[in-house]
Design a protein around this motif. Structure first.
Motif, PDB file in Angstrom:
ATOM      1  N   PHE A 165      -5.683   3.801   1.124  1.00 42.64           N
ATOM      2  CA  PHE A 165      -6.836   3.767   2.017  1.00 42.64           C
ATOM      3  C   PHE A 165      -7.123   2.314   2.395  1.00 42.64           C
ATOM      4  O   PHE A 165      -7.210   1.450   1.514  1.00 42.64           O
ATOM      5  CB  PHE A 165      -8.063   4.397   1.340  1.00 42.64           C
ATOM      6  CG  PHE A 165      -7.864   5.847   1.019  1.00 42.64           C
ATOM      7  CD1 PHE A 165      -8.125   6.820   1.967  1.00 42.64           C
ATOM      8  CD2 PHE A 165      -7.397   6.243  -0.233  1.00 42.64           C
ATOM      9  CE1 PHE A 165      -7.941   8.162   1.672  1.00 42.64           C
ATOM     10  CE2 PHE A 165      -7.201   7.582  -0.537  1.00 42.64           C
ATOM     11  CZ  PHE A 165      -7.474   8.546   0.417  1.00 42.64           C
ATOM     12  N   PRO A 166      -7.280   2.034   3.693  1.00 37.83           N
ATOM     13  CA  PRO A 166      -7.469   0.648   4.163  1.00 37.83           C
ATOM     14  C   PRO A 166      -8.881   0.123   3.928  1.00 37.83           C
ATOM     15  O   PRO A 166      -9.635  -0.128   4.854  1.00 37.83           O
ATOM     16  CB  PRO A 166      -7.142   0.740   5.648  1.00 37.83           C
ATOM     17  CG  PRO A 166      -7.516   2.139   6.018  1.00 37.83           C
ATOM     18  CD  PRO A 166      -7.238   2.971   4.795  1.00 37.83           C
ATOM     19  N   THR A 167      -9.236  -0.020   2.678  1.00 38.25           N
ATOM     20  CA  THR A 167     -10.533  -0.580   2.316  1.00 38.25           C
ATOM     21  C   THR A 167     -10.307  -2.004   1.834  1.00 38.25           C
ATOM     22  O   THR A 167      -9.188  -2.458   1.715  1.00 38.25           O
ATOM     23  CB  THR A 167     -11.185   0.254   1.190  1.00 38.25           C
ATOM     24  OG1 THR A 167     -10.297   0.296   0.082  1.00 38.25           O
ATOM     25  CG2 THR A 167     -11.494   1.660   1.653  1.00 38.25           C
ATOM     26  N   ILE A 175      -5.955   2.859  -3.699  1.00 36.04           N
ATOM     27  CA  ILE A 175      -4.778   3.718  -3.825  1.00 36.04           C
ATOM     28  C   ILE A 175      -5.121   4.850  -4.786  1.00 36.04           C
ATOM     29  O   ILE A 175      -5.586   4.618  -5.896  1.00 36.04           O
ATOM     30  CB  ILE A 175      -3.554   2.933  -4.346  1.00 36.04           C
ATOM     31  CG1 ILE A 175      -3.223   1.791  -3.387  1.00 36.04           C
ATOM     32  CG2 ILE A 175      -2.362   3.868  -4.535  1.00 36.04           C
ATOM     33  CD1 ILE A 175      -2.163   0.852  -3.881  1.00 36.04           C
ATOM     34  N   ILE A 176      -4.900   6.062  -4.308  1.00 37.68           N
ATOM     35  CA  ILE A 176      -5.166   7.262  -5.098  1.00 37.68           C
ATOM     36  C   ILE A 176      -3.845   7.996  -5.308  1.00 37.68           C
ATOM     37  O   ILE A 176      -3.055   8.149  -4.382  1.00 37.68           O
ATOM     38  CB  ILE A 176      -6.156   8.206  -4.370  1.00 37.68           C
ATOM     39  CG1 ILE A 176      -7.469   7.517  -4.059  1.00 37.68           C
ATOM     40  CG2 ILE A 176      -6.367   9.497  -5.161  1.00 37.68           C
ATOM     41  CD1 ILE A 176      -8.337   7.243  -5.253  1.00 37.68           C
ATOM     42  N   TYR A 177      -3.622   8.435  -6.539  1.00 36.16           N
ATOM     43  CA  TYR A 177      -2.437   9.229  -6.867  1.00 36.16           C
ATOM     44  C   TYR A 177      -2.887  10.659  -7.111  1.00 36.16           C
ATOM     45  O   TYR A 177      -3.890  10.893  -7.771  1.00 36.16           O
ATOM     46  CB  TYR A 177      -1.752   8.680  -8.122  1.00 36.16           C
ATOM     47  CG  TYR A 177      -1.238   7.282  -7.945  1.00 36.16           C
ATOM     48  CD1 TYR A 177       0.028   7.048  -7.415  1.00 36.16           C
ATOM     49  CD2 TYR A 177      -2.019   6.187  -8.291  1.00 36.16           C
ATOM     50  CE1 TYR A 177       0.501   5.757  -7.239  1.00 36.16           C
ATOM     51  CE2 TYR A 177      -1.551   4.890  -8.112  1.00 36.16           C
ATOM     52  CZ  TYR A 177      -0.292   4.684  -7.592  1.00 36.16           C
ATOM     53  OH  TYR A 177       0.174   3.408  -7.414  1.00 36.16           O
TER      54      TYR A 177
END
Length: 125
Positions: A81-83, A88-90
């Motif tokens: 996610f461009p935050t 990063i979520i797995y």
């Protein structure tokens, strides 16, 4: 354990095929952490630090390697996610859910084995 009498033994080709299948599965899921990571992510999607915290004893280097291997084999999905900073979520893929019965059987066997060891230790005391 269920013992079946008068059952024919599998032929040589069937045994060889079964052995190849098991070796293929072990090749993809080898190591101490892969199944634990999959089980963790089947329960819920997580960030890197959440996985590391849940799997006490795994180093960041090993976790990063295992996550890459699992992603290459389509067991997990890595979402960026461009935050600021990048998030990063797995999460477990649908393919990882095919291991549900394997994980359940391993869990049951592990519980039985732990109880057997406890009983063995009591007898020795």
């Amino acid at each position: 354990m269920k013992v079946v009498k008068n059952e024919e033994l599998p032929d040589k080709d069937m045994c060889a095929g079964s052995l190849r299948n098991v070796l293929d599965a072990l090749y993809v899921l080898n190591g101490k952490w892969k199944l634990a990571i999959i089980l963790s992510l089947v329960q819920a999607a997580k960030r890197f630090n959440e996985i590391q915290h849940e799997l006490a004893g795994i180093s960041p280097k090993v976790l990063a390697k295992e996550l890459k291997d699992l992603e290459l084999n389509d067991f997990i999905i890595r979402k960026v996610f461009p935050t600021t900073p990048v998030t990063i979520i797995y999460e477990a893929s649908e393919y990882s859910h095919t291991l549900k019965n394997v994980l359940a059987e391993l869990s049951n066997w592990g519980a039985q084995h732990r109880e057997r060891i406890k009983q063995s230790m009591r007898k020795q005391s």
